[in-house]
Write a protein that holds these residues in place. Structure first.
Motif, short mmCIF file in Angstrom:
data_model
loop_
_atom_site.label_atom_id
_atom_site.label_comp_id
_atom_site.label_asym_id
_atom_site.label_seq_id
_atom_site.Cartn_x
_atom_site.Cartn_y
_atom_site.Cartn_z
N VAL A 148 41.00 29.61 45.47
CA VAL A 148 41.32 30.85 45.01
C VAL A 148 39.65 31.55 45.67
N GLN A 149 39.55 30.30 46.94
CA GLN A 149 37.99 31.16 47.88
C GLN A 149 36.77 31.59 47.20
N TYR A 150 36.08 30.95 45.63
CA TYR A 150 35.11 31.27 44.56
C TYR A 150 34.35 31.47 44.96
N ALA A 151 32.97 32.74 45.10
CA ALA A 151 32.27 32.17 45.94
C ALA A 151 30.91 33.23 44.48
N ASP A 152 29.96 32.31 44.20
CA ASP A 152 29.64 32.93 43.33
C ASP A 152 28.66 33.50 43.44
N GLY A 200 31.65 45.88 42.84
CA GLY A 200 32.24 46.04 41.80
C GLY A 200 33.16 46.01 41.40
N LYS A 201 34.01 44.75 41.99
CA LYS A 201 34.47 43.15 41.66
C LYS A 201 34.01 42.44 41.24
N ASP A 202 33.14 41.92 40.49
CA ASP A 202 32.07 40.73 40.70
C ASP A 202 33.39 39.95 39.12
N ASP A 260 32.50 39.54 35.93
CA ASP A 260 32.06 40.01 34.80
C ASP A 260 33.10 41.52 34.95
N ASP A 261 33.42 41.88 36.00
CA ASP A 261 34.46 43.26 35.67
C ASP A 261 36.08 42.49 36.06
N CYS A 262 36.27 41.40 36.09
CA CYS A 262 37.92 40.54 36.00
C CYS A 262 38.02 40.09 34.84
N ILE A 263 39.38 40.79 34.55
CA ILE A 263 40.47 40.60 32.74
C ILE A 263 39.51 39.17 32.77
N GLN A 264 40.12 38.51 34.09
CA GLN A 264 39.61 36.48 33.40
C GLN A 264 38.76 35.59 33.31
N PHE A 265 37.41 36.48 33.01
CA PHE A 265 36.15 36.14 32.96
C PHE A 265 35.74 35.68 31.21
N LEU A 266 35.16 34.93 30.99
CA LEU A 266 34.35 34.76 29.98
C LEU A 266 33.10 34.73 29.45
N PRO A 267 32.38 35.66 29.24
CA PRO A 267 31.01 35.44 29.38
C PRO A 267 30.75 34.32 29.01
N GLY A 268 29.32 33.84 29.39
CA GLY A 268 28.41 33.20 28.75
C GLY A 268 27.54 33.92 27.99
N PHE A 297 40.87 38.18 41.56
CA PHE A 297 40.10 38.85 41.23
C PHE A 297 41.43 40.26 40.69
N SER A 298 40.93 40.66 38.79
CA SER A 298 41.69 41.20 38.70
C SER A 298 40.56 42.41 37.73
#
Ligand code: SF4
Length: 100
Positions: free
Chosen positions: A47-51, A57-59, A61-69, A94-95
């Motif tokens: 998915v060509q993830y980059a750190d 606005g599309k980090d 932590d703006d994504c519905i799939q993210f589970l925060p630490g 990203f979504s």
């Protein structure tokens, strides 16, 4: 209806209930195994993830799939991409989170 028939009916009922119970267990098993399958996440490269995302606005932590630490700046995880995920990362999947 003689006694024999009544007995037969209730036995069928009991059998039916037994089968439903077994079917219930089977459904739980299937659900369990599909949950297990869902843990086969996508590779970051797929998915060509980059750190560090370069789309404002599309980090992650703006994504519905993210589970925060633990905190907003800690690494978190993603529901669909494997491994540690930076809140400031980004990927093709990203979504945007719905605005609350
Ligand atoms: Fe980040 Fe991609 Fe997971 Fe969204 S789907 S949290 S953008 S890694």
């Amino acid at each position: 209806m003689n006694h024999h028939q009544i007995d037969g009916v209730s036995r069928r009922d009991a059998l039916q209930r037994g089968l439903s119970a077994i079917a219930g267990v089977a459904i739980v098993r299937v659900t369990g195994s599909s949950a297990y399958a869902a843990s086969n996440q996508l590779a970051k490269t797929a998915v060509q993830y980059a750190d560090v995302g370069n789309v404002a606005g599309k980090d992650c932590d703006d994504c519905i799939q993210f589970l925060p630490g633990k905190t907003a700046n800690d690494l978190g995880t993603c529901k669909i991409v494997e491994g540690d995920i930076s809140p400031h990362g980004h990927c093709l999947a990203f979504s945007a989170k719905p605005k609350s």
